[in-house]
Design a protein around this motif. Structure first.
Motif, PDB file in Angstrom:
ATOM      1  N   ALA A 156      19.226  37.128  32.876  1.00 37.67           N
ATOM      2  CA  ALA A 156      19.126  36.399  34.032  1.00 37.67           C
ATOM      3  C   ALA A 156      19.881  35.372  34.279  1.00 37.67           C
ATOM      4  O   ALA A 156      20.059  34.477  33.335  1.00 37.67           O
ATOM      5  CB  ALA A 156      17.623  36.313  34.389  1.00 37.67           C
ATOM      6  N   THR A 157      20.373  35.122  35.509  1.00 32.78           N
ATOM      7  CA  THR A 157      20.889  33.651  35.777  1.00 32.78           C
ATOM      8  C   THR A 157      19.535  32.738  36.150  1.00 32.78           C
ATOM      9  O   THR A 157      18.905  33.266  37.017  1.00 32.78           O
ATOM     10  CB  THR A 157      21.954  33.679  36.845  1.00 32.78           C
ATOM     11  OG1 THR A 157      22.761  34.548  36.412  1.00 32.78           O
ATOM     12  CG2 THR A 157      22.409  32.203  37.140  1.00 32.78           C
ATOM     13  N   ASP A 158      19.539  31.547  35.751  1.00 32.16           N
ATOM     14  CA  ASP A 158      18.294  30.312  36.362  1.00 32.16           C
ATOM     15  C   ASP A 158      18.873  29.974  37.550  1.00 32.16           C
ATOM     16  O   ASP A 158      19.618  28.839  37.455  1.00 32.16           O
ATOM     17  CB  ASP A 158      18.390  29.701  35.185  1.00 32.16           C
ATOM     18  CG  ASP A 158      17.033  28.787  35.458  1.00 32.16           C
ATOM     19  OD1 ASP A 158      16.368  28.778  36.737  1.00 32.16           O
ATOM     20  OD2 ASP A 158      16.478  27.947  34.711  1.00 32.16           O
ATOM     21  N   TYR A 159      18.590  30.576  38.609  1.00 27.94           N
ATOM     22  CA  TYR A 159      19.009  30.180  39.865  1.00 27.94           C
ATOM     23  C   TYR A 159      18.405  28.691  40.403  1.00 27.94           C
ATOM     24  O   TYR A 159      18.895  27.943  41.022  1.00 27.94           O
ATOM     25  CB  TYR A 159      18.760  31.170  41.071  1.00 27.94           C
ATOM     26  CG  TYR A 159      19.862  32.347  41.182  1.00 27.94           C
ATOM     27  CD1 TYR A 159      21.013  32.076  41.610  1.00 27.94           C
ATOM     28  CD2 TYR A 159      19.697  33.328  40.232  1.00 27.94           C
ATOM     29  CE1 TYR A 159      22.014  33.112  41.662  1.00 27.94           C
ATOM     30  CE2 TYR A 159      20.583  34.322  40.111  1.00 27.94           C
ATOM     31  CZ  TYR A 159      21.927  34.335  40.990  1.00 27.94           C
ATOM     32  OH  TYR A 159      22.938  35.064  40.947  1.00 27.94           O
ATOM     33  N   SER A 160      17.270  28.565  39.735  1.00 30.12           N
ATOM     34  CA  SER A 160      16.369  27.145  40.012  1.00 30.12           C
ATOM     35  C   SER A 160      17.265  26.042  39.531  1.00 30.12           C
ATOM     36  O   SER A 160      16.768  24.725  39.679  1.00 30.12           O
ATOM     37  CB  SER A 160      15.072  27.291  39.295  1.00 30.12           C
ATOM     38  OG  SER A 160      14.976  27.141  37.874  1.00 30.12           O
ATOM     39  N   ARG A 161      18.285  26.120  38.473  1.00 31.40           N
ATOM     40  CA  ARG A 161      18.944  25.120  37.948  1.00 31.40           C
ATOM     41  C   ARG A 161      20.482  25.069  38.499  1.00 31.40           C
ATOM     42  O   ARG A 161      21.063  23.883  38.169  1.00 31.40           O
ATOM     43  CB  ARG A 161      18.915  25.257  36.564  1.00 31.40           C
ATOM     44  CG  ARG A 161      17.695  25.410  35.894  1.00 31.40           C
ATOM     45  CD  ARG A 161      17.699  25.493  34.287  1.00 31.40           C
ATOM     46  NE  ARG A 161      18.391  24.258  33.669  1.00 31.40           N
ATOM     47  CZ  ARG A 161      17.627  23.263  33.258  1.00 31.40           C
ATOM     48  NH1 ARG A 161      16.099  23.144  33.376  1.00 31.40           N
ATOM     49  NH2 ARG A 161      18.061  22.338  32.701  1.00 31.40           N
ATOM     50  N   LEU A 162      20.568  25.583  39.614  1.00 29.26           N
ATOM     51  CA  LEU A 162      21.883  25.507  40.169  1.00 29.26           C
ATOM     52  C   LEU A 162      21.721  24.424  41.325  1.00 29.26           C
ATOM     53  O   LEU A 162      20.609  24.213  41.859  1.00 29.26           O
ATOM     54  CB  LEU A 162      22.407  26.682  40.953  1.00 29.26           C
ATOM     55  CG  LEU A 162      22.713  28.033  39.964  1.00 29.26           C
ATOM     56  CD1 LEU A 162      23.044  29.197  41.024  1.00 29.26           C
ATOM     57  CD2 LEU A 162      23.625  27.621  39.013  1.00 29.26           C
ATOM     58  N   SER A 163      23.023  23.934  41.537  1.00 26.45           N
ATOM     59  CA  SER A 163      23.068  22.870  42.669  1.00 26.45           C
ATOM     60  C   SER A 163      24.770  22.878  43.152  1.00 26.45           C
ATOM     61  O   SER A 163      25.116  23.308  42.820  1.00 26.45           O
ATOM     62  CB  SER A 163      22.428  21.470  42.190  1.00 26.45           C
ATOM     63  OG  SER A 163      23.342  20.991  41.246  1.00 26.45           O
ATOM     64  N   TRP A 164      24.549  22.320  44.234  1.00 29.04           N
ATOM     65  CA  TRP A 164      25.772  22.053  45.108  1.00 29.04           C
ATOM     66  C   TRP A 164      26.197  20.690  44.830  1.00 29.04           C
ATOM     67  O   TRP A 164      25.650  19.886  45.071  1.00 29.04           O
ATOM     68  CB  TRP A 164      25.619  22.391  46.408  1.00 29.04           C
ATOM     69  CG  TRP A 164      25.265  23.769  47.199  1.00 29.04           C
ATOM     70  CD1 TRP A 164      24.007  24.207  47.572  1.00 29.04           C
ATOM     71  CD2 TRP A 164      26.080  24.676  46.991  1.00 29.04           C
ATOM     72  NE1 TRP A 164      24.046  25.370  47.737  1.00 29.04           N
ATOM     73  CE2 TRP A 164      25.269  25.900  47.586  1.00 29.04           C
ATOM     74  CE3 TRP A 164      27.464  24.997  46.723  1.00 29.04           C
ATOM     75  CZ2 TRP A 164      25.799  27.126  47.756  1.00 29.04           C
ATOM     76  CZ3 TRP A 164      28.201  26.009  47.168  1.00 29.04           C
ATOM     77  CH2 TRP A 164      27.297  27.186  47.501  1.00 29.04           C
ATOM     78  N   THR A 165      27.654  20.669  44.555  1.00 28.38           N
ATOM     79  CA  THR A 165      28.487  19.531  44.354  1.00 28.38           C
ATOM     80  C   THR A 165      29.163  18.634  45.407  1.00 28.38           C
ATOM     81  O   THR A 165      29.438  17.799  45.454  1.00 28.38           O
ATOM     82  CB  THR A 165      29.389  19.504  43.095  1.00 28.38           C
ATOM     83  OG1 THR A 165      30.380  20.658  43.574  1.00 28.38           O
ATOM     84  CG2 THR A 165      28.703  20.039  41.768  1.00 28.38           C
ATOM     85  N   SER A 166      29.465  19.728  46.507  1.00 30.40           N
ATOM     86  CA  SER A 166      30.066  19.168  47.828  1.00 30.40           C
ATOM     87  C   SER A 166      29.701  20.329  48.838  1.00 30.40           C
ATOM     88  O   SER A 166      29.370  21.384  48.518  1.00 30.40           O
ATOM     89  CB  SER A 166      31.578  19.071  47.504  1.00 30.40           C
ATOM     90  OG  SER A 166      32.005  20.333  46.997  1.00 30.40           O
TER      91      SER A 166
END
Length: 598
Positions: free
Chosen positions: A588-598
């Motif tokens: 799985a990809t851990d979507y809870s650790r993704l964030s937007w940089t811009s």
């Protein structure tokens, strides 16, 4: 789902002070205590592959801009056929992100492709852990005040219920429950007891060197909201299997807002999640069956992640300024055989098939050189010495003449005819099958390639004898290794050449009886003896354990219960503004650790 080997440190210690303070700590005690696990998957990286050095998800480091609130839209060819991890193997990604576990792997600033087990486990739902001197008893203290998606507080009863459900799945619901018992080593519900509202004790029959791994895996470690599950049970369905197919509960970073099978799913951040504030509050999953359409959508910015892409599409996207996961992946392609369905039921036919696979052509044409040969079932990151290439490489070479010889020996002098299925939602599989079909014609095979839905292939694996009246044929299988331990991987091999496992077997639960259709009694005994010797050695890197793994692998190699093709990297494309991208060992990809940089 398969695994690589990982070694538990002899110096078993507490978590680092940084991790303890950061996550609230896992208090580890006892004469022989450990909080050490290994993981495999993508590097914790920014889009350009550099190690991530950002603050924990959902927080803002001094001097950094505030987190950006923007929905994340994901395009993929299909959705999960069920949201129940014990009954459906397509649900790993949803399970890993929607469910909560006692412990999780710590990926913050750590390259997860490692074999050193120190300081890679943190408490998610657990606050404390003690292990007795002989490593057969685990006492776990739960965090208090943790609320489920439905607002119910987590207690010890939820943990007891969750493992009882896993044991019931082992006894009643087939292979996925069997995987649960292999991985968790909990084959009797009485092994898990509530000492009080927030303390649980788990007792094993024997020391299991990497037992702690299994708390962090979604299909063995997910903790249910027992109150919600019981509210949705019936007399005919005591474990809420029907309700769970399309609903979630539990304690993970995301909750399910909407799920329309075959069309769309929406996750929203769980405001009660215990580790951190989830940065991306809403993830929208949209079904887009054609990979060229997914490519067009991400190039236009209408979606932010495109999954199940061809390598040439990834190359095109990267040239256009989009990003690819930076990973040395454990994804693989191999063939699943219905061992009760002719002609695949004959081991010499299966061996003949391995000689008509154009391995090098598949790598060069389909994957444009971005794949690696797979000679055996055990992944070897960092040089882990358990792939045993020499046991399998004599089978995995392209040699149509050898195929014809084996077919004649098997009683098919005029060759064989069969369908070969592929998953129509995985575009590279169709291209692979075309190459296999053309090479197979030279080796005495008349193969008709047929695309099937994920649900159809899932059904064929559950009950191959009843599919289509004549039985299901072989089909290509895309897999990703899960990394608890070498024992789990080797123990997985026999089910492909067997139906069940014995009640006293070291590889399964009380409901099983190991009956091999295509292995001699000598092979069965050698396999079981090797696995038992390795398990009882207590040190899975010892010479005795290594000899055991080798003996078990050698015992099943001649039966060719499955055929391995290659390893390849994640087939995704993502928006370069996303950071924190990583593949986890949970498939799985851990979507809870993704964030937007811009």
């Amino acid at each position: 789902m398969r695994t690589t080997h990982s070694r538990e440190s002899e110096d078993q210690s507490t978590l680092s002070r940084r991790d303890f303070l950061k996550y609230g700590g896992v208090a580890v005690g006892g004469a022989a205590a450990t909080a050490a696990l290994a993981a495999c998957g993508d590097s914790d990286s920014d889009g350009d592959g550099a190690p991530a050095t950002t603050a924990a998800p959902g927080t803002t480091a001094p001097g950094e801009p505030a987190a950006i609130d923007r929905d994340l839209i994901v395009a993929q060819p299909d959705l999960w056929t069920s949201l129940d991890h014990l009954f459906d193997r397509t649900s790993q990604e949803s399970t890993a992100n929607l469910g909560g576990r006692l412990f999780v792997y710590d990926y913050d600033g750590v390259n997860p492709i490692i074999t050193d087990l120190e300081n890679t486990l943190v408490g998610e739902l657990a606050e404390g852990l003690e292990i007795n001197a002989d490593k057969t008893q685990y006492t776990i203290t739960l965090k208090q005040g943790v609320l489920s998606h439905h607002g119910n507080e987590m207690t010890s009863e939820d943990v007891v219920y969750s493992y009882a459900r896993g044991v019931a799945a082992d006894r009643s619901f087939g292979l996925d429950g069997f995987l649960h018992s292999i991985a968790s080593q909990i084959t009797d519900a009485e092994q898990v007891k509530a000492l009080d509202d927030y303390t649980v004790q788990i007792t094993l029959e024997r020391p299991f060197p990497t037992f702690l791994h299994h708390f962090a895996l979604p299909f063995t470690g997910n903790i249910h909201d027992s109150e919600t599950m019981r509210e949705n049970s019936t007399n005919d369905d005591p474990w809420s299997e029907e309700w769970k197919k399309n609903n979630t509960e539990g304690f993970g970073p995301y909750m399910l807002e909407d799920f329309t099978q075959g069309t769309e799913a929406i996750w929203v951040a769980n405001p009660n999640y215990v580790l951190y504030d989830v940065p991306i509050k809403r993830v929208i999953w949209r079904v887009v069956p054609v990979s060229a359409t997914r490519l067009s959508l991400i190039e236009s910015g209408d979606v932010h992640v495109a999954n199940a892409m061809l390598v040439r599409e990834q190359v095109q996207a990267q040239q256009a300024g989009l990003s690819l996961p930076n990973a040395v992946s454990s994804f693989s392609q191999w063939t699943w055989y219905p061992l009760d369905v002719p002609p695949w039921s004959h081991p010499l036919v299966r061996r003949a098939y391995t000689h008509v696979i154009p391995y090098d052509d598949i790598i060069d044409i389909v994957y444009q050189g971005k794949a690696r040969r797979e000679f055996g079932p055990v992944w070897e990151p960092g040089g882990v010495p358990y792939a045993h290439t020499e046991l399998f490489e004599r089978y995995y070479r392209t040699d149509p003449d050898e195929s014809r010889r084996l077919l004649e020996e098997a009683g098919f002098p005029d060759g064989v005819s069969s369908e070969l299925w592929y998953n129509e939602t995985i575009p590279d599989q169709e291209e692979m099958c075309v190459l296999i079909r053309d090479t197979a014609a030279e080796g005495g095979w008349d193969l008709s390639i047929v695309g099937k839905t994920t649900a159809a292939i899932q059904e064929a694996r559950i009950d191959p004898l009843t599919v289509g009246g004549a039985g299901a044929p072989a089909n290509l299988f895309k897999d990703q290794i899960i990394v608890p331990d070498i024992f789990y991987q080797v123990a997985l091999l026999p089910p492909f050449g067997a139906r069940f496992c014995t009640p006293d077997s070291v590889i399964g639960g009380a409901s099983c009886e190991l009956v091999f259709d295509d292995f001699t009694e000598e092979q069965i005994l050698l396999y079981e003896e090797g696995l038992r010797n390795a398990l009882e050695s207590g040190d899975w890197d010892s010479p005795a354990a290594t000899a055991g793994w080798e003996q078990s692998l050698r015992a099943v190699a001649d039966g060719s219960p499955l055929s391995f093709y290659l390893w390849f990297d994640p087939a995704s494309i993502h928006d370069p503004r996303l950071t924190g991208w990583e593949y986890r060992i949970e498939n799985a990809t851990d979507y809870s650790r993704l964030s937007w940089t811009s």
